[in-house]
Design a protein around this motif. Structure first.
Motif, mmCIF file in Angstrom:
data_model
loop_
_atom_site.group_PDB
_atom_site.id
_atom_site.type_symbol
_atom_site.label_atom_id
_atom_site.label_comp_id
_atom_site.label_asym_id
_atom_site.label_seq_id
_atom_site.Cartn_x
_atom_site.Cartn_y
_atom_site.Cartn_z
ATOM 1 N N ARG A 134 0.857 -1.182 0.000
ATOM 2 C CA ARG A 134 0.000 0.000 0.000
ATOM 3 C C ARG A 134 0.900 1.241 0.000
ATOM 4 N N THR A 176 -1.285 -1.269 -4.267
ATOM 5 C CA THR A 176 -2.129 -0.135 -4.625
ATOM 6 C C THR A 176 -1.392 1.164 -4.321
ATOM 7 N N ASN A 178 -2.468 5.349 -3.786
ATOM 8 C CA ASN A 178 -3.501 6.381 -3.698
ATOM 9 C C ASN A 178 -2.922 7.645 -3.088
ATOM 10 N N PHE A 229 -7.684 3.702 6.041
ATOM 11 C CA PHE A 229 -8.534 3.036 5.051
ATOM 12 C C PHE A 229 -7.709 2.536 3.871
ATOM 13 N N PHE A 230 -6.912 3.411 3.280
ATOM 14 C CA PHE A 230 -6.126 3.027 2.101
ATOM 15 C C PHE A 230 -5.125 1.918 2.418
ATOM 16 N N GLU A 233 -6.558 -3.993 4.482
ATOM 17 C CA GLU A 233 -6.764 -5.172 3.642
ATOM 18 C C GLU A 233 -7.939 -4.969 2.695
ATOM 19 N N GLY A 234 -8.985 -4.289 3.181
ATOM 20 C CA GLY A 234 -10.212 -4.143 2.408
ATOM 21 C C GLY A 234 -10.156 -3.143 1.273
ATOM 22 N N ALA A 235 -9.052 -2.391 1.159
ATOM 23 C CA ALA A 235 -8.963 -1.348 0.132
ATOM 24 C C ALA A 235 -8.211 -1.808 -1.113
ATOM 25 N N VAL A 238 -9.125 -0.359 -4.577
ATOM 26 C CA VAL A 238 -9.084 1.100 -4.707
ATOM 27 C C VAL A 238 -7.646 1.500 -5.003
ATOM 28 N N SER A 239 -7.400 2.020 -6.197
ATOM 29 C CA SER A 239 -6.034 2.401 -6.551
ATOM 30 C C SER A 239 -6.047 3.526 -7.579
ATOM 31 N N GLN A 241 -6.384 6.669 -6.904
ATOM 32 C CA GLN A 241 -7.375 7.678 -6.555
ATOM 33 C C GLN A 241 -6.760 8.843 -5.775
#
Length: 251
Positions: A134, A176, A178, A229-230, A233-235, A238-239, A241
């Protein structure tokens, strides 16, 4: 047995970076607290450890290629392979364009853009090898343009393009990328801006809050929530952004 993942936060001795480091420690990460002055990182490390977390103070200049490489190697050995990187280190050298020196321009570009590049390049190998990572880069609402900040605005806009490119290149490896673009956040940096223009900080905050839809200024914790959040694990879907955390709509 679960292995604790390691998060790396630059510019973490104070302000937004310190808030992010503490939040990621609460989330269960071992945290490398990076700033220019290693001693200045110690209070943040001590707070994390007092709360039961694990942290390491690392003094380095993010714009120095060799220092970054050595620092990241030290983090990997001391805490574990970096899984999260938060590029937060920043400086301001505000002035109107006709008064801005080349040194003021170069310093801001070196810390924000070169620093983010060097740190990301140094950690991405660990992330791609692990198949999970991340990257969270700190932009700013100033990326949309801000009087007296040609250098800072250009750097923060550059961070957004950098982030989107990282998302394209690293996504296939489970990494990811962000960006978070804070609005007015109560830090020593915004207090410094108030001093520079000869305004009391409380008055400065009130004036800013009057222009913000949620009628308050932000705190480091507001940014730390978004980073959390970013980095989670759950994000994973989402990349690339850019999230404006500014108390109202920005675009």
């Amino acid at each position: 047995m679960t292995t604790t993942r390691t998060a790396v936060v630059t510019g973490a001795a104070r302000g937004i970076g310190a808030g992010v480091a503490k939040r990621l420690a609460e989330d269960g990460f071992a945290v490398a607290v990076i700033d220019l002055d290693e001693a200045a990182c110690k209070p943040v490390v001590e707070q994390i450890e007092a709360a039961g977390g694990k942290a390491l103070a690392v003094g380095l200049d993010v714009s120095d290629e060799q220092a970054v490489q050595a620092g990241v190697a030290r983090i990997a050995e001391g805490l574990g392979a970096p899984a999260v990187l938060v590029n937060n280190a920043g400086v301001i050298r505000d002035n109107l364009l006709f008064k801005m020196s080349a040194a003021d321009w170069d310093t801001v570009m070196a810390v924000h853009l070169r620093g983010s590049f060097l740190m990301t390049r140094a950690v991405q190998g660990y992330m791609t090898e692990a198949g999970w990572g991340r990257i969270v880069n700190l932009s700013s609402t100033s990326a949309l343009g801000n009087r007296g900040q040609a250098n800072y605005a250009a750097a923060k806009a550059g961070i957004q393009g950098f982030t989107k490119t990282l998302a394209l290149e690293l996504g296939r490896f489970g990494v990811t990328a962000n960006a978070i673009a804070p609005g007015f956040i109560e830090t020593e940096m915004t207090a410094e801006t108030a001093r520079r223009i000869g305004m009391d900080f409380e008055d400065f905050k009130r004036a800013a809050a009057s222009q913000i839809p949620v009628a308050r200024t932000g705190k480091p914790e507001d940014i730390a929530h978004a980073v959390s959040f970013f980095a989670g694990e759950g994000a994973g879907f989402v990349s690339g952004q850019v999230l404006y955390v500014a108390g109202g709509p920005k675009a």
